[in-house]
Design an enzyme around this catalytic site. Structure first.
Site, PDB file in Angstrom:
ATOM      1  N   SER A   1     -10.157  -9.411   6.437  1.00  0.00           N
ATOM      2  CA  SER A   1      -9.282 -10.564   6.719  1.00  0.00           C
ATOM      3  C   SER A   1     -10.069 -11.867   6.686  1.00  0.00           C
ATOM      4  CB  SER A   1      -8.683 -10.367   8.109  1.00  0.00           C
ATOM      5  OG  SER A   1      -8.178 -11.581   8.593  1.00  0.00           O
TER       6      SER A   1
ATOM      7  N   TYR B   1      -9.096  -9.147  16.847  1.00  0.00           N
ATOM      8  CA  TYR B   1      -8.637  -8.714  15.521  1.00  0.00           C
ATOM      9  C   TYR B   1      -9.736  -8.976  14.490  1.00  0.00           C
ATOM     10  CZ  TYR B   1      -6.188  -8.918  11.036  1.00  0.00           C
ATOM     11  OH  TYR B   1      -5.823  -8.738   9.716  1.00  0.00           O
TER      12      TYR B   1
HETATM   13  N1  LIG Z   1      -0.501 -10.070   5.673  1.00  0.00           N
HETATM   14  C1  LIG Z   1      -1.547 -10.855   5.886  1.00  0.00           C
HETATM   15  O1  LIG Z   1      -1.448 -12.087   5.855  1.00  0.00           O
HETATM   16  C2  LIG Z   1      -2.914 -10.263   6.129  1.00  0.00           C
HETATM   17  C3  LIG Z   1      -4.000 -11.151   6.246  1.00  0.00           C
HETATM   18  C4  LIG Z   1      -5.262 -10.619   6.479  1.00  0.00           C
HETATM   19  C5  LIG Z   1      -5.445  -9.255   6.552  1.00  0.00           C
HETATM   20  N2  LIG Z   1      -4.360  -8.414   6.443  1.00  0.00           N
HETATM   21  C6  LIG Z   1      -4.598  -6.970   6.546  1.00  0.00           C
HETATM   22  O2  LIG Z   1      -3.968  -6.348   5.441  1.00  0.00           O
HETATM   23  C7  LIG Z   1      -3.474  -5.072   5.797  1.00  0.00           C
HETATM   24  C8  LIG Z   1      -1.994  -4.974   5.470  1.00  0.00           C
HETATM   25  O3  LIG Z   1      -1.313  -5.992   6.192  1.00  0.00           O
HETATM   26  P1  LIG Z   1       0.268  -6.136   6.207  1.00  0.00           P
HETATM   27  O4  LIG Z   1       0.563  -7.579   6.300  1.00  0.00           O
HETATM   28  O5  LIG Z   1       0.847  -5.301   5.143  1.00  0.00           O
HETATM   29  O6  LIG Z   1       0.580  -5.499   7.661  1.00  0.00           O
HETATM   30  P2  LIG Z   1       1.732  -4.489   8.118  1.00  0.00           P
HETATM   31  O7  LIG Z   1       1.657  -4.461   9.611  1.00  0.00           O
HETATM   32  O8  LIG Z   1       3.025  -4.868   7.491  1.00  0.00           O
HETATM   33  O9  LIG Z   1       1.252  -3.111   7.508  1.00  0.00           O
HETATM   34  C9  LIG Z   1       0.372  -2.236   8.159  1.00  0.00           C
HETATM   35  C10 LIG Z   1       1.044  -0.870   8.251  1.00  0.00           C
HETATM   36  O10 LIG Z   1       0.115   0.022   8.858  1.00  0.00           O
HETATM   37  C11 LIG Z   1       0.826   0.872   9.745  1.00  0.00           C
HETATM   38  N3  LIG Z   1      -0.111   1.305  10.793  1.00  0.00           N
HETATM   39  C12 LIG Z   1      -0.659   0.524  11.762  1.00  0.00           C
HETATM   40  N4  LIG Z   1      -1.444   1.271  12.558  1.00  0.00           N
HETATM   41  C13 LIG Z   1      -1.398   2.543  12.074  1.00  0.00           C
HETATM   42  C14 LIG Z   1      -1.989   3.763  12.472  1.00  0.00           C
HETATM   43  N5  LIG Z   1      -2.772   3.836  13.550  1.00  0.00           N
HETATM   44  N6  LIG Z   1      -1.722   4.869  11.738  1.00  0.00           N
HETATM   45  C15 LIG Z   1      -0.907   4.813  10.645  1.00  0.00           C
HETATM   46  N7  LIG Z   1      -0.301   3.681  10.232  1.00  0.00           N
HETATM   47  C16 LIG Z   1      -0.550   2.559  10.938  1.00  0.00           C
HETATM   48  C17 LIG Z   1       1.967   0.041  10.297  1.00  0.00           C
HETATM   49  O11 LIG Z   1       3.073   0.839  10.703  1.00  0.00           O
HETATM   50  C18 LIG Z   1       2.305  -0.870   9.115  1.00  0.00           C
HETATM   51  O12 LIG Z   1       3.420  -0.377   8.387  1.00  0.00           O
HETATM   52  C19 LIG Z   1      -3.799  -4.906   7.278  1.00  0.00           C
HETATM   53  O13 LIG Z   1      -5.002  -4.189   7.391  1.00  0.00           O
HETATM   54  C20 LIG Z   1      -3.981  -6.331   7.769  1.00  0.00           C
HETATM   55  O14 LIG Z   1      -4.815  -6.393   8.899  1.00  0.00           O
HETATM   56  C21 LIG Z   1      -3.097  -8.886   6.231  1.00  0.00           C
END
Ligand SMILES: NC(=O)c1ccc[n+]([C@@H]2O[C@H](COP(=O)([O-])OP(=O)(O)OC[C@H]3O[C@@H](n4cnc5c(N)ncnc54)[C@H](O)[C@@H]3O)[C@@H](O)[C@H]2O)c1
Length: 340
Positions: free
Chosen positions: A130, A155
């Site tokens: 991130s 985080y």
């Molecule tokens: N969207 C953003 O702006 C952003 C920015 C920086 C980093 N990220 C990272 O990118 C990745 C995807 O982000 P996103 O926006 O799609 O988030 P999201 O929350 O929509 O997707 C993450 C998914 O992981 C699942 N999950 C969480 N913990 C779990 C566990 N213990 N076991 C199984 N499943 C689990 C959740 O149910 C969710 O559907 C994440 O790692 C997030 O930290 C996202």
């Protein structure tokens, strides 16, 4: 034909859903994993899955990253070529309220993924880091060569830890790993916990919106399609050992003697929050009632990605302006929630 089995963790999540759809369209055999937790509305995760399940080359397993037995069985049976690890406890602010969820999913869960990659097959592990790892840094744009030792949220600390853990496994077991530092991803089917989503809901219903740092915050908002394109292009770019980028006398934090890389994946064009809200207002045809507030704990004033390494590696060139991206989001929002 070459084997092309991919495991996408977090497949019912925002990025995982779009990536899974793209990989299926490209002919990959995609296995999705998600625990469908209720951090935000489960119905949205189910709606994404509903789109994926009819695809012939998509299969889904509901389970938790912290369940090592489940993860090992999945890897043993799946014989995956590529792992794209997106499942995590996301969100900066929630890590202040519920720190344990981050240690469980992001640290223990990631360890289970690394251990499974070690025990079973894995040609390339790509995992989500991130932009928050840049923490207290103020030098702009944020470059992968910069030191990232001052996180300002748990985080961010877990995401930086993921990069350190990945390096260790790349070194000890030769697992090729690529970490991607995502910068504020937005778009249709996005995350309801993110500001653009709640702003849309509140503007439409006439509620005031909380605008932190008086709207002077800047974010490198990156449209989902650009993120998916970047991840897709990286799959065959497997980090090599003893990369020419590595010089032990002047160590570059984004490269290594081990098969390890880290990239920024962002829009390379930060936008002030006030401007972002203006564009949203234009698309919604309605003015926001802005409640101007100071900075919140755990937040950073600005993010801005230097994406030149990813440009050199895979020709990554984000092409979606916030005007176009927010138009797509608003169109989806109105249709999904059936609002005018
Ligand atoms: N969207 C953003 O702006 C952003 C920015 C920086 C980093 N990220 C990272 O990118 C990745 C995807 O982000 P996103 O926006 O799609 O988030 P999201 O929350 O929509 O997707 C993450 C998914 O992981 C699942 N999950 C969480 N913990 C779990 C566990 N213990 N076991 C199984 N499943 C689990 C959740 O149910 C969710 O559907 C994440 O790692 C997030 O930290 C996202």
């Amino acid at each position: 034909m070459q084997s092309n089995k991919v495991l996408v963790t977090g497949a019912a999540g925002f990025v995982g859903y779009f990536l899974s759809k793209r990989l299926c369209a490209e002919g990959f055999e995609v296995t999705g994993l998600d625990n469908l937790n209720d951090y935000y509305e489960v119905s949205l995760k189910e709606a994404r899955l509903k789109e994926l399940l009819p695809l012939a080359n998509f299969s889904f397993h509901q389970g938790d990253l912290t369940d090592a037995v489940f993860i090992n069985e999945l890897f043993e049976k799946g014989k995956f070529d590529y792992i794209i690890h997106l499942a995590a406890q996301a969100g900066v602010r929630y890590s202040i309220e519920n720190p344990k969820a981050y240690i469980e999913s992001n640290i223990s869960g990631f360890l289970n993924v690394l251990e499974a990659c070690r025990k079973y097959t894995c040609k390339h592990l790509i995992y989500a880091s991130s932009s928050s790892v840049y923490g207290a840094n103020v030098k702009m744009p944020f470059a992968v060569q910069d030191a990232v030792d001052h996180p300002v949220s748990l985080y961010a600390a877990t995401k930086k830890s993921n990069e350190l853990m990945a390096h260790t496994y790349s070194h000890l077991y030769g697992i090729p790993t690529t970490g991607l530092r995502f910068f504020t991803v937005y778009g249709p089917y996005g995350r309801p916990d993110m500001a653009y989503f709640s702003f849309t809901r509140d503007i439409l219903s006439g509620k005031p919106i909380k605008v932190f740092n008086f709207g002077k915050m800047k974010r490198d908002f990156t449209y989902i399609d650009d993120i998916v394109e970047g991840i897709y292009r990286l799959i065959p770019h497997i980090p090599a050992v003893n990369s020419t980028l590595w010089d032990a006398n002047t160590p570059d934090p984004s490269a290594s003697f081990a098969p390890y890389r880290v990239f920024n994946i962002g829009n390379n064009e930060p936008v002030e929050l006030n401007r972002f809200i203006e564009v949203l207002e234009e698309h919604l045809g309605k003015k926001a009632k802005r409640e101007l507030l100071p900075m919140q704990d755990g937040d950073v004033v600005a993010t801005y990605a230097d994406i030149s390494p990813l440009q050199r590696e895979v020709g990554f060139k984000p092409s979606t302006s916030i005007e176009k991206g927010l138009a797509e989001f608003v169109k989806w929002y109105r249709s999904y929630y059936k609002v005018k």
